[in-house]
Design a protein around this motif. Structure first.
Motif, mmCIF file in Angstrom:
data_model
loop_
_atom_site.group_PDB
_atom_site.id
_atom_site.type_symbol
_atom_site.label_atom_id
_atom_site.label_comp_id
_atom_site.label_asym_id
_atom_site.label_seq_id
_atom_site.Cartn_x
_atom_site.Cartn_y
_atom_site.Cartn_z
ATOM 1 N N UNK A 62 15.467 11.153 2.090
ATOM 2 C CA UNK A 62 15.315 10.409 3.327
ATOM 3 C C UNK A 62 13.843 10.039 3.554
ATOM 4 N N UNK A 63 12.960 10.998 3.278
ATOM 5 C CA UNK A 63 11.527 10.726 3.414
ATOM 6 C C UNK A 63 11.093 9.615 2.489
ATOM 7 N N UNK A 64 11.591 9.680 1.263
ATOM 8 C CA UNK A 64 11.145 8.726 0.255
ATOM 9 C C UNK A 64 11.673 7.321 0.542
ATOM 10 N N UNK A 65 12.870 7.245 1.097
ATOM 11 C CA UNK A 65 13.439 5.908 1.312
ATOM 12 C C UNK A 65 12.909 5.227 2.582
ATOM 13 N N UNK A 66 12.149 5.975 3.387
ATOM 14 C CA UNK A 66 11.661 5.447 4.666
ATOM 15 C C UNK A 66 10.973 4.074 4.563
ATOM 16 N N UNK A 122 0.831 -1.203 0.000
ATOM 17 C CA UNK A 122 0.000 0.000 0.000
ATOM 18 C C UNK A 122 0.863 1.250 0.000
ATOM 19 N N UNK A 123 0.482 2.207 -0.843
ATOM 20 C CA UNK A 123 1.150 3.505 -0.841
ATOM 21 C C UNK A 123 0.151 4.573 -0.454
ATOM 22 N N UNK A 124 0.434 5.237 0.690
ATOM 23 C CA UNK A 124 -0.494 6.273 1.153
ATOM 24 C C UNK A 124 -0.077 7.648 0.643
ATOM 25 N N UNK A 125 -1.091 8.424 0.240
ATOM 26 C CA UNK A 125 -0.862 9.843 -0.048
ATOM 27 C C UNK A 125 -1.914 10.605 0.747
ATOM 28 N N UNK A 126 -1.440 11.548 1.589
ATOM 29 C CA UNK A 126 -2.370 12.227 2.493
ATOM 30 C C UNK A 126 -2.600 13.665 2.059
ATOM 31 N N UNK A 127 -3.703 14.202 2.564
ATOM 32 C CA UNK A 127 -4.028 15.600 2.278
ATOM 33 C C UNK A 127 -2.941 16.536 2.821
ATOM 34 N N UNK A 128 -2.449 16.208 4.031
ATOM 35 C CA UNK A 128 -1.458 17.094 4.663
ATOM 36 C C UNK A 128 -0.028 16.599 4.430
ATOM 37 N N UNK A 129 0.159 15.827 3.395
ATOM 38 C CA UNK A 129 1.471 15.318 2.948
ATOM 39 C C UNK A 129 2.097 14.322 3.922
ATOM 40 N N UNK A 130 2.082 14.688 5.217
ATOM 41 C CA UNK A 130 2.649 13.797 6.232
ATOM 42 C C UNK A 130 4.081 13.369 5.939
ATOM 43 N N UNK A 131 4.912 14.359 5.625
ATOM 44 C CA UNK A 131 6.348 14.071 5.482
ATOM 45 C C UNK A 131 7.001 14.306 6.838
ATOM 46 N N UNK A 132 8.140 13.640 7.072
ATOM 47 C CA UNK A 132 8.886 13.932 8.301
ATOM 48 C C UNK A 132 9.574 15.277 8.098
ATOM 49 N N UNK A 133 9.257 16.261 8.932
ATOM 50 C CA UNK A 133 9.682 17.642 8.657
ATOM 51 C C UNK A 133 11.202 17.828 8.623
ATOM 52 N N UNK A 190 7.208 8.658 -2.299
ATOM 53 C CA UNK A 190 7.333 7.762 -1.152
ATOM 54 C C UNK A 190 6.326 6.619 -1.252
ATOM 55 N N UNK A 191 5.109 6.951 -1.730
ATOM 56 C CA UNK A 191 4.077 5.912 -1.869
ATOM 57 C C UNK A 191 4.460 4.904 -2.947
ATOM 58 N N UNK A 192 5.230 5.363 -3.922
ATOM 59 C CA UNK A 192 5.555 4.497 -5.062
ATOM 60 C C UNK A 192 6.771 3.607 -4.819
ATOM 61 N N UNK A 193 7.583 3.952 -3.842
ATOM 62 C CA UNK A 193 8.925 3.355 -3.781
ATOM 63 C C UNK A 193 8.919 1.833 -3.616
ATOM 64 N N UNK A 194 7.880 1.301 -2.960
ATOM 65 C CA UNK A 194 7.880 -0.154 -2.771
ATOM 66 C C UNK A 194 7.116 -0.876 -3.875
ATOM 67 N N UNK A 195 6.753 -0.146 -4.937
ATOM 68 C CA UNK A 195 5.925 -0.737 -5.996
ATOM 69 C C UNK A 195 4.680 -1.382 -5.401
#
Ligand SMILES: Nc1ncnc2c1ncn2[C@@H]1O[C@H](COP(=O)(O)OP(=O)(O)OP(=O)(O)O)[C@@H](O)[C@H]1O
Ligand SMILES: [Mg+2]
Lengths: 417, 237
Positions: free
Chosen positions: B106-110, B89-100, B158-163
């Motif tokens: 780094x965010x994408x590889x999490x 599952x790849x989540x995309x949120x309204x408020x982005x929810x990135x680690x600030x 980030x949502x795409x990285x794990x296919x």
């Protein structure tokens, strides 16, 4: 759990610690104080131990003292007091019989004397009458001058060897040799000063002065005084055999029948050591008590700060969970973070204490030059111990907050602002 | 058509508020097939987010059956759910929810960190997906150094990285101006045309029209579930 996960946790922790420097340093400060306190206390206690060991070693581990009195005081005071004095004849018989000893030295003492030089004087001194052979024991090691000779044993020459403390008090600027000191109405010619033997609270050991036995008897008399016999073994390994033999001879000489207890004591520095064990235990338990206290306070402090940290980062935890972090990953991350904080604290504490101790020693030695043997640095293995302990403390303190973080509901956490 | 990725039957979600029971979802049944592009619509409070959280294995239903790729989600423990979220599952949120405090990279590889991927593979893959959303020159930027649209692109990367098998986007344009929103929708359009399965929550008709199927929720019930015969079309790049 994979190692890579821990490595990543350490990376994450550094990032999060950096982003909240005030809180991180505050947490570390608690650890710095805790560990610093423990390290400094360990150092002080170690110094005391060193002083004590040095004192003990100058008493001589290869020496025993056959005496009417018992150093340990363990036995009943009344039965000891009613013991008959050890006489000069018994000493002679004992010396003749005891071939197994390296040295057999008679001693008489008179407590509470005052020694004076010109206008200076010092009281509470034990004057010891003994023979030249005492100068060959570790207790009789000379710092300056010499011990008296066999020749002086035979003459009733008024020569005296001062204990370190006495010499220091009467001759603050040194050069006691050749001076004439007064004990009561008698004058003595100072021929030597003993090496320092007592350290810190054992200073009183140095408040002694030695005169030849015959001189002692002439000046102070021998009636109502019990001899004690210093027996030196060939080696420390020989002590057990020598003790049993000495005991046997003394029982025979004093006519102790098989059904009776010894009417004398054989004292050793070891007994002295046993005696001090209580004090030592007392000091260490205070130390350990305070250590535990500081750890508990430290752990509570870290725990609180970790709770705050978990609460503040609820959203982050939610994000991580949404991205596939398992409970164990979150747990690891917070535990690593708490441990890292404590570890950094421990390193800072160690460096801080090293500096403190380096200068602390300089200050102490400038006031008490005799204590120059105390160490001015922390042993490196203490760094390893402190690190391990700090990591352990971190895990302990971080466990409950980390568990709370791991258990957070992902949906709730994501909604958190 | 082949096997559905997601298959829910008679799902309900009840929140107990004191003595009151609030039904966020009532008896919802839905199947999502590979390479579908579904929009979930409905007024505020209709249960869209609740449904998404359920589909994303962040939340569990009060009753009903949920099969993900044929596996019963109700049977799974926390670790299994975490693994599904991570890999499928790849989540995309309204408020982005990135680690600030972390960079885009780094965010994408999490997710790959939690998948236990090696550092080099992680980095390589993160650069790849960041480039695919057009952020090859923003890898070292932190979220506060990026525009809203760029932040959402990082989140999509980030949502795409794990296919993942499916991308769940809850109001992905909700915090963006309309022009940036359109750019993000173009990106979803591309992802769909490359074979991704997408579920999108929105309450804007314009946005919903990009999808090929529109599910309407009201008061926790499915009101309608229809094909969108004329989805908004963009030239694929
Ligand atoms: N944790 C909760 N406790 C109690 N009620 C909840 C909880 N979460 C959601 N609800 C209720 O469930 C219902 C559906 O909420 P949900 O968030 O799914 O709505 P939504 O369709 O996403 O709305 P919006 O468009 O405003 O995001 C709402 O009535 C809400 O009050
Ligand atoms: Mg919502």
């Amino acid at each position: 759990m994979k190692l890579s996960e821990i490595v990543e946790s350490i990376r994450f922790s550094f990032e999060s610690l950096k982003s909240n420097k005030t809180r991180s340093s505050l947490t570390s400060l608690g650890v710095v104080i805790g560990i610093g306190f423990v390290v400094l206390m360990g150092w002080s206690l170690n110094g005391l131990e060193q002083a004590w060991d040095k004192t003990i070693s100058t008493v001589g581990a290869d020496m025993m003292y056959v005496d009417k009195w018992d150093w340990t005081g363990g036995r009943k005071w009344n039965s000891i007091r009613s013991r008959k004095d050890i006489t000069i004849d018994q000493v002679k018989l004992f010396a003749e019989a005891n071939h197994g000893a390296d040295l057999t030295i008679p001693m008489l003492r008179s407590w509470g004397k005052r020694i004076g030089y010109k206008t200076n004087s010092i009281g509470g001194i034990a004057i010891m009458g003994t023979e030249s052979s005492y100068g060959r024991t570790s207790a009789g090691t000379i710092e300056t001058g010499r011990f008296f000779t066999e020749f002086e044993d035979e003459r009733t020459t008024n020569v005296i060897v001062l204990g370190y403390g006495v010499a220091k008090a009467l001759f603050p600027t040194g050069n006691a040799l050749g001076k004439s000191v007064k004990v009561g109405k008698y004058s003595f010619y100072v021929i030597g000063v003993l090496e320092k033997r007592g350290f810190l609270f054992m200073d009183f050991i140095d408040n002694q002065a030695f005169v030849p036995l015959k001189t002692f008897i002439n000046n102070f008399g021998s009636s109502r005084r019990s001899f004690s016999i210093a027996v030196k073994a060939e080696s420390v390994a020989d002590m057990d055999r020598l003790r049993e033999e000495s005991r046997g001879y003394m029982r025979t000489i004093r006519g102790v029948t098989a059904d009776k207890d010894d009417d004398f004591s054989i004292n050793e520095s070891k007994a002295f050591d046993d005696n001090i064990k209580d004090i030592r235990l007392y000091i260490w338990s205070i130390g350990i008590g305070l250590t535990l206290l500081s750890f508990i306070v430290g752990i509570i402090g870290i725990m609180n700060i970790m709770f705050v940290s978990v609460a503040e980062r609820t959203k982050e935890i939610g994000i991580r969970k949404a991205l596939g972090a398992k409970k164990s990953s979150i747990l690891t991350q917070f535990l690593v973070e708490a441990s890292l904080l404590c570890f950094i604290g421990a390193i800072v504490a160690f460096i801080g204490c090293s500096i403190l101790i380096f200068f602390g020693k300089m200050v102490i030695v400038s006031f008490y030059p005799d204590l120059s043997f105390i160490s001015g640095y922390l042993p490196p293995n203490l760094l390893i111990i402190a690190s391990i302990v700090s990591i352990f403390v971190g895990i302990l303190a971080g466990l409950i907050p980390a568990m709370r973080a791991a258990k957070l509901d992902p949906v709730e956490s994501l909604r958190f602002e | 058509m082949n096997q559905p990725i997601i298959e829910i039957e008679h799902i309900s979600k009840v929140y107990e508020m004191g003595s009151e029971e609030i039904f966020a979802l009532r008896d919802v049944s839905l199947s999502i097939y590979p390479n579908e592009y579904v929009a979930i619509m409905g007024p505020s409070g209709s249960g869209k987010s609740t449904l998404m959280n359920m589909l994303g294995c962040l939340d569990t239903p009060s009753s009903g059956v949920y099969n993900f790729k044929g596996l019963d989600v109700n049977e799974m423990d926390d670790n299994d759910l975490a693994t599904i979220r991570n890999k499928e599952i790849g989540f995309v949120f309204q408020t982005f929810n990135l680690l600030p405090r972390a960079s885009s990279l780094r965010n994408v590889e999490l997710p790959l960190i939690y998948a236990g991927e090696s550092t080099t593979k992680r980095k390589q893959r993160a650069e790849e997906v960041l480039a695919s959303v057009g952020l090859q020159d923003r890898m070292g930027h932190k979220p506060n150094e990026l525009s809203g649209g760029q932040r959402q692109r990082v989140a999509i990367a980030r949502a795409l990285i794990t296919n993942p098998a499916i991308i769940l986007a809850d109001e992905p344009t909700g915090n963006l101006d309309s022009k940036t929103g359109v750019e993000i929708m173009k990106l979803f359009h591309d992802l769909h045309s490359k074979g991704n399965t997408i579920i999108l929550v929105t309450h804007e008709e314009d946005i919903a029209r990009h999808a090929h199927r529109i599910v309407r929720l009201k008061d926790g019930l499915i009101e309608s579930d229809e094909k969108n015969s004329q989805p908004t079309y963009y030239e694929t790049i």
